[in-house]
Motif scaffolding. Sequence first.
Motif, PDB file in Angstrom:
ATOM      1  N   SER A 148       9.280   3.230   2.397  1.00 40.12           N
ATOM      2  CA  SER A 148       8.763   3.584   1.077  1.00 40.12           C
ATOM      3  C   SER A 148       8.941   5.073   0.802  1.00 40.12           C
ATOM      4  O   SER A 148       9.262   5.469  -0.327  1.00 40.12           O
ATOM      5  CB  SER A 148       7.290   3.192   0.964  1.00 40.12           C
ATOM      6  OG  SER A 148       6.506   3.903   1.901  1.00 40.12           O
ATOM      7  N   ALA A 149       8.753   5.914   1.830  1.00 41.37           N
ATOM      8  CA  ALA A 149       8.931   7.362   1.651  1.00 41.37           C
ATOM      9  C   ALA A 149      10.388   7.701   1.377  1.00 41.37           C
ATOM     10  O   ALA A 149      10.701   8.514   0.501  1.00 41.37           O
ATOM     11  CB  ALA A 149       8.438   8.102   2.891  1.00 41.37           C
ATOM     12  N   GLY A 203       6.035   2.172   5.906  1.00 39.43           N
ATOM     13  CA  GLY A 203       5.729   3.472   5.325  1.00 39.43           C
ATOM     14  C   GLY A 203       6.945   4.373   5.253  1.00 39.43           C
ATOM     15  O   GLY A 203       7.154   5.092   4.262  1.00 39.43           O
ATOM     16  N   THR A 204       7.772   4.341   6.296  1.00 39.24           N
ATOM     17  CA  THR A 204       8.979   5.169   6.314  1.00 39.24           C
ATOM     18  C   THR A 204       9.943   4.753   5.223  1.00 39.24           C
ATOM     19  O   THR A 204      10.522   5.601   4.514  1.00 39.24           O
ATOM     20  CB  THR A 204       9.661   5.074   7.688  1.00 39.24           C
ATOM     21  OG1 THR A 204       8.734   5.465   8.711  1.00 39.24           O
ATOM     22  CG2 THR A 204      10.888   5.966   7.747  1.00 39.24           C
ATOM     23  N   THR A 253       3.045   6.292  -2.377  1.00 41.66           N
ATOM     24  CA  THR A 253       4.162   7.237  -2.377  1.00 41.66           C
ATOM     25  C   THR A 253       4.794   7.417  -3.753  1.00 41.66           C
ATOM     26  O   THR A 253       5.625   8.301  -3.941  1.00 41.66           O
ATOM     27  CB  THR A 253       5.258   6.802  -1.378  1.00 41.66           C
ATOM     28  OG1 THR A 253       5.620   5.447  -1.626  1.00 41.66           O
ATOM     29  CG2 THR A 253       4.776   6.939   0.050  1.00 41.66           C
ATOM     30  N   PHE A 290       4.708  12.570   2.947  1.00 38.97           N
ATOM     31  CA  PHE A 290       4.963  11.146   3.130  1.00 38.97           C
ATOM     32  C   PHE A 290       6.031  10.854   4.183  1.00 38.97           C
ATOM     33  O   PHE A 290       5.819  10.022   5.079  1.00 38.97           O
ATOM     34  CB  PHE A 290       5.350  10.513   1.792  1.00 38.97           C
ATOM     35  CG  PHE A 290       4.228  10.526   0.792  1.00 38.97           C
ATOM     36  CD1 PHE A 290       3.101   9.744   0.969  1.00 38.97           C
ATOM     37  CD2 PHE A 290       4.284  11.352  -0.322  1.00 38.97           C
ATOM     38  CE1 PHE A 290       2.058   9.760   0.057  1.00 38.97           C
ATOM     39  CE2 PHE A 290       3.248  11.371  -1.242  1.00 38.97           C
ATOM     40  CZ  PHE A 290       2.136  10.578  -1.056  1.00 38.97           C
ATOM     41  N   ASN A 320       5.097   9.374   7.916  1.00 40.77           N
ATOM     42  CA  ASN A 320       5.492   7.987   8.177  1.00 40.77           C
ATOM     43  C   ASN A 320       6.522   7.875   9.291  1.00 40.77           C
ATOM     44  O   ASN A 320       6.470   6.931  10.092  1.00 40.77           O
ATOM     45  CB  ASN A 320       6.019   7.345   6.897  1.00 40.77           C
ATOM     46  CG  ASN A 320       4.898   6.937   5.950  1.00 40.77           C
ATOM     47  OD1 ASN A 320       4.065   6.096   6.274  1.00 40.77           O
ATOM     48  ND2 ASN A 320       4.860   7.552   4.775  1.00 40.77           N
ATOM     49  N   TRP A 365       0.835  -1.210   0.000  1.00 42.78           N
ATOM     50  CA  TRP A 365       0.000   0.000   0.000  1.00 42.78           C
ATOM     51  C   TRP A 365       0.861   1.246   0.000  1.00 42.78           C
ATOM     52  O   TRP A 365       0.641   2.187  -0.778  1.00 42.78           O
ATOM     53  CB  TRP A 365      -0.926  -0.026   1.215  1.00 42.78           C
ATOM     54  CG  TRP A 365      -1.437   1.315   1.639  1.00 42.78           C
ATOM     55  CD1 TRP A 365      -1.090   2.006   2.753  1.00 42.78           C
ATOM     56  CD2 TRP A 365      -2.400   2.133   0.967  1.00 42.78           C
ATOM     57  NE1 TRP A 365      -1.772   3.201   2.826  1.00 42.78           N
ATOM     58  CE2 TRP A 365      -2.579   3.305   1.734  1.00 42.78           C
ATOM     59  CE3 TRP A 365      -3.124   2.008  -0.217  1.00 42.78           C
ATOM     60  CZ2 TRP A 365      -3.451   4.322   1.359  1.00 42.78           C
ATOM     61  CZ3 TRP A 365      -3.992   3.026  -0.586  1.00 42.78           C
ATOM     62  CH2 TRP A 365      -4.148   4.161   0.202  1.00 42.78           C
ATOM     63  N   ASN A 366       1.884   1.279   0.837  1.00 44.31           N
ATOM     64  CA  ASN A 366       2.735   2.461   0.934  1.00 44.31           C
ATOM     65  C   ASN A 366       3.523   2.711  -0.342  1.00 44.31           C
ATOM     66  O   ASN A 366       3.727   3.858  -0.748  1.00 44.31           O
ATOM     67  CB  ASN A 366       3.690   2.322   2.126  1.00 44.31           C
ATOM     68  CG  ASN A 366       3.009   2.595   3.451  1.00 44.31           C
ATOM     69  OD1 ASN A 366       2.494   3.679   3.684  1.00 44.31           O
ATOM     70  ND2 ASN A 366       2.964   1.609   4.324  1.00 44.31           N
ATOM     71  N   GLN A 413       4.942  -2.213  10.558  1.00 44.61           N
ATOM     72  CA  GLN A 413       4.041  -1.581   9.602  1.00 44.61           C
ATOM     73  C   GLN A 413       4.380  -0.098   9.440  1.00 44.61           C
ATOM     74  O   GLN A 413       4.362   0.440   8.334  1.00 44.61           O
ATOM     75  CB  GLN A 413       2.593  -1.754  10.055  1.00 44.61           C
ATOM     76  CG  GLN A 413       2.104  -3.187   9.996  1.00 44.61           C
ATOM     77  CD  GLN A 413       0.695  -3.349  10.524  1.00 44.61           C
ATOM     78  OE1 GLN A 413       0.220  -2.552  11.323  1.00 44.61           O
ATOM     79  NE2 GLN A 413       0.010  -4.389  10.078  1.00 44.61           N
TER      80      GLN A 413
END
Length: 473
Positions: free
Chosen positions: A219-220, A216-217, A81, A350, A354, A76-77, A212
Amino acid sequence: MDDTEPLPSLNSSYAPTALGNHRVSEEEDSEDQGPLVSLLPKDSSGPLAMRYSPDDSYSLVYIIFFLMGIGSLLPWNFFITAKHYWLYKLSNSTSQGGGEEQRSDLGDYFESYLAIASTVPSVLCLILNYVLVNRLSSNVRILTSLGVILLVFVVTTVLVKVDVSHCRTQFFFGTLASVAVVSGASNLFSGSVFGISGHFPMRISQALISGQGMGGTLSAVASIVDLAVAKDVTNSALVYFLTADFIILLCIIAYLLLPKLAYSRYYMEAAGRTSAERMSDGEAAGTGSGVSIPPLQPILRKTWVLGLSVFYVFCVSIMVFPAVSSGIQSVNKDSGSPWTTTYFVPLTSFLVYNVADFCGRQATFWLQVPGPTSRVLPALVLCRSVMVPLLMFCNYQPRDHLHTVLFAQDAYPVVFNCLLGLTNGYLGTLPMIYGPKVVPRELTEATGVVMSFFLTLGLAVGSSFSVLIVHYI
């Protein structure tokens, strides 16, 4: 204790959060072990007989669950992003091989539709996961879902170098279909993993949820690095999605390693014995066919407040992230500086969100306040509603209806996204790790799936509102 205010029973996997990895002896004085242990039932057949449990050597099991947490939200991330890539693919400049993206309706509403496409099938897959929790082994559910995710991401990686300038609408719907499949598989995976983590000490559930946030971090950060290194948007996206392919493959290898470790094998075998005993009891009572689906009522009776808290936390977050937050532009964009054009959204939306989200999740490792029965927790969750208007009145562009910009400085979206991420991470994690610990041990895995359902339902409802918010602005 007053019968009008019953304290929910805590299954014994709640205790190791306060006790770390130490093995507990039933003969030890519960007062010396702190308030959590004193609440636990003195049942020699339960997991309190942990005096022979192995240690998590080198924290390998913690690291594996952390990695699987990364893998559960990473698809998803990585989709959300890659904003510049999707805008490029859906713009009217694709056939020119690069250049400034031209505005299109597909690009303007892509993120909102992306949120809907990801969350609606996720709800359905979590319902399926709950039905299958006692019918299909967690190994089959987890490995199948990871295989589907990897397959779709490989296809997405291949399409990076395919010219879609003459079939942008087909690419748009094809991407949404891919997101729907990946999100369904991801939630089947995360719900199953979170379910089995409930059999472990709480530190393992916390590792999964912190992972989780780290997904996100990562991917950013990967998105920003690709923007800086690769001059061509397709080369950047190619490296970006190849990174996702590698991490998903690593998750598969890590999960296959899990049963070989003594620490994880101990808890997984104990969970298997509990399941076998429950099935045999049902057969002895002549209800063998009825025990396939876990009873929902006793789970909801213990966890409905926690579930609604999770629902509202993620509902508010997805209303404005990323559909609104990624549309906030620098007030100094006309200066032409790459920091106010190329990097402003990846950094202030982002990355800030994240990193703050990860910090909020990780904070629950040391601090678990308010507790599972406190009324302060749902009150704090409701207070997050203020984040929606705060971000709406930042410099979101284009503004077709709501022309007023109250927060016309670049510092405001940074602060607001930071608060949104911190509160999402902390207030979203607490009820998630509390849920499986306030029910009887035999309902632990099913409760983990139910809590994941509340989370995903919040995302589904919030994503629907995000479309309306973007349209209203």
